[in-house]
Enzyme design. Structure first.
Site, mmCIF file in Angstrom:
data_model
loop_
_atom_site.group_PDB
_atom_site.id
_atom_site.type_symbol
_atom_site.label_atom_id
_atom_site.label_comp_id
_atom_site.label_asym_id
_atom_site.label_seq_id
_atom_site.Cartn_x
_atom_site.Cartn_y
_atom_site.Cartn_z
ATOM 1 N N LYS A 13 0.877 -1.229 0.169
ATOM 2 C CA LYS A 13 0.076 -0.271 0.026
ATOM 3 C C LYS A 13 1.042 1.239 0.035
ATOM 4 O O LYS A 13 0.556 2.171 -0.563
ATOM 5 C CB LYS A 13 -0.975 0.097 1.178
ATOM 6 C CG LYS A 13 -1.776 -0.839 1.400
ATOM 7 C CD LYS A 13 -2.818 -0.723 2.573
ATOM 8 C CE LYS A 13 -2.215 -0.812 3.847
ATOM 9 N NZ LYS A 13 -1.590 -2.288 4.336
ATOM 10 N N ARG A 88 -8.647 1.656 9.917
ATOM 11 C CA ARG A 88 -8.409 0.325 10.106
ATOM 12 C C ARG A 88 -9.532 -0.310 10.911
ATOM 13 O O ARG A 88 -9.497 -1.628 11.355
ATOM 14 C CB ARG A 88 -7.071 0.274 11.039
ATOM 15 C CG ARG A 88 -5.963 -0.082 10.063
ATOM 16 C CD ARG A 88 -4.791 0.128 10.999
ATOM 17 N NE ARG A 88 -3.588 -0.616 10.710
ATOM 18 C CZ ARG A 88 -2.382 -0.337 9.997
ATOM 19 N NH1 ARG A 88 -2.599 0.834 9.665
ATOM 20 N NH2 ARG A 88 -1.402 -1.174 9.688
ATOM 21 N N ARG A 122 12.299 -7.628 4.963
ATOM 22 C CA ARG A 122 12.272 -6.308 5.256
ATOM 23 C C ARG A 122 13.476 -5.692 6.021
ATOM 24 O O ARG A 122 13.622 -6.252 7.172
ATOM 25 C CB ARG A 122 11.124 -5.366 5.528
ATOM 26 C CG ARG A 122 11.205 -3.907 5.226
ATOM 27 C CD ARG A 122 9.973 -3.563 4.899
ATOM 28 N NE ARG A 122 8.871 -3.372 6.269
ATOM 29 C CZ ARG A 122 7.500 -3.030 5.962
ATOM 30 N NH1 ARG A 122 7.019 -2.452 5.071
ATOM 31 N NH2 ARG A 122 7.089 -3.135 7.399
ATOM 32 N N ARG A 155 12.739 -3.770 11.608
ATOM 33 C CA ARG A 155 11.824 -3.056 12.525
ATOM 34 C C ARG A 155 11.066 -3.878 13.508
ATOM 35 O O ARG A 155 10.786 -5.137 13.183
ATOM 36 C CB ARG A 155 10.712 -2.494 11.579
ATOM 37 C CG ARG A 155 10.621 -1.149 11.177
ATOM 38 C CD ARG A 155 9.614 -0.715 9.914
ATOM 39 N NE ARG A 155 8.395 -1.016 10.448
ATOM 40 C CZ ARG A 155 7.148 -0.881 9.478
ATOM 41 N NH1 ARG A 155 7.408 0.040 8.523
ATOM 42 N NH2 ARG A 155 5.976 -1.142 9.967
ATOM 43 N N ARG A 166 0.126 -8.862 13.755
ATOM 44 C CA ARG A 166 -0.539 -7.788 12.986
ATOM 45 C C ARG A 166 -1.663 -8.314 11.857
ATOM 46 O O ARG A 166 -2.265 -7.946 11.663
ATOM 47 C CB ARG A 166 0.648 -7.019 12.230
ATOM 48 C CG ARG A 166 1.108 -6.071 12.911
ATOM 49 C CD ARG A 166 2.937 -5.686 12.406
ATOM 50 N NE ARG A 166 2.723 -4.926 11.119
ATOM 51 C CZ ARG A 166 3.883 -4.556 10.194
ATOM 52 N NH1 ARG A 166 4.865 -5.308 10.558
ATOM 53 N NH2 ARG A 166 3.509 -3.976 9.258
HETATM 54 P P1 AMP Z 1 1.519 0.713 9.040
HETATM 55 O O1 AMP Z 1 2.906 1.489 8.685
HETATM 56 O O2 AMP Z 1 0.410 1.470 8.309
HETATM 57 O O3 AMP Z 1 1.498 -0.921 9.042
HETATM 58 O O4 AMP Z 1 1.355 1.224 10.642
HETATM 59 C C1 AMP Z 1 2.086 0.817 11.725
HETATM 60 C C2 AMP Z 1 1.291 0.574 12.894
HETATM 61 O O5 AMP Z 1 0.840 1.970 13.328
HETATM 62 C C3 AMP Z 1 0.216 -0.244 13.052
HETATM 63 O O6 AMP Z 1 0.715 -1.536 13.546
HETATM 64 C C4 AMP Z 1 -0.306 0.289 14.100
HETATM 65 O O7 AMP Z 1 0.369 0.017 15.485
HETATM 66 C C5 AMP Z 1 -0.315 1.948 14.115
HETATM 67 N N1 AMP Z 1 -1.503 2.463 13.150
HETATM 68 C C6 AMP Z 1 -1.482 2.833 12.046
HETATM 69 N N2 AMP Z 1 -2.428 3.337 11.298
HETATM 70 C C7 AMP Z 1 -3.623 2.752 12.362
HETATM 71 C C8 AMP Z 1 -4.771 3.216 12.337
HETATM 72 N N3 AMP Z 1 -5.346 3.545 11.277
HETATM 73 N N4 AMP Z 1 -5.435 2.680 13.813
HETATM 74 C C9 AMP Z 1 -4.846 2.384 14.661
HETATM 75 N N5 AMP Z 1 -3.242 2.120 14.796
HETATM 76 C C10 AMP Z 1 -2.783 2.465 13.659
#
Ligand code: AMP
Length: 208
Positions: A13, A88, A122, A155, A166
């Protein structure tokens, strides 16, 4: 064009959002990036959310919704935006519908096995945020940043336990959004398994 990018972690994404944002000159708004920048900058928000991100859990809805609502009032988001990683949860989607009108939701589809392969390979250079992949875009010297020669890291949320968590969180809390946007006739599925150039073409077709 107000776009929402859905799909499991690791489906690409973020990569597509960068390219689509550039193509249409609209901002790429990644809640994950905003949280990570706050963690790196050791802000109050960053301190609040670090353990949540490290474990691969979701930041509370109220906090995330306020952040996005505020971001969408900025001048650069008035002619469109890409939301990458938001909403989300159903409450986040309902809140978004209250302060903005989504034009399309692209659902990036990738099987779990491929997700795990992509995320577990990664590697990141902490100083610059440059990312590599041990199979798909390896550094010149293993575990070493091409530019600075400094070590690369995994990470915390790309560690195996966190990846599994996740994916579970995605299935339980985020996958219902597919039906949510389908019922509003806004959903388009995008097969994320091909190489990035091919996926990008599919995305442009879906948006034309
Ligand atoms: P991502 O980079 O989109 O995978 O986001 C990394 C982490 O940020 C996720 O695993 C959540 O801990 C937090 N996060 C990102 N977007 C959201 C969201 N819309 N709602 C809640 N937590 C979020």
């Amino acid at each position: 064009m107000n776009l929402v990018f859905l799909g499991p972690p690791g489906a690409g994404k973020g990569t597509m959002a960068v390219r689509v944002a550039e193509h249409f000159s609209i901002p790429h708004i990644s809640t994950g990036d905003i949280f990570r920048a706050n963690i790196k900058g050791e802000t109050e928000l960053g301190k609040k959310v670090k353990a949540i991100l490290d474990a691969g859990n979701l930041v509370p809805d109220e906090l995330t919704i306020d952040l996005v609502r505020d971001r969408l009032t900025k001048p650069d988001a008035q002619n469109g935006y890409i939301l990458d990683g938001f909403p989300r949860t159903i409450p986040q989607a309902d809140a978004l519908a209250g302060f903005s009108t989504v034009t399309k939701a692209l659902n990036f589809v990738l099987v779990d096995e491929e997700v795990v392969k992509r995320l577990s390979g990664r590697r990141v250079h902490p100083g610059s945020g440059r990312t590599y992949h041990v199979l798909f875009s390896p550094p010149k010297v293993a575990d070493t940043d091409d530019v600075t020669g400094e070590p690369l890291v995994i990470r915390p949320d790309d560690q195996e336990d966190a990846i599994r968590n996740r994916l579970e969180v995605y299935r339980k809390q985020t996958e219902p959004l597919i039906e949510y946007y389908q019922s509003k006739n806004l959903l388009v599925d995008i097969d994320s398994s091909p190489a990035p150039d091919a996926v990008f073409k599919t995305v442009l077709n879906a948006l034309s």
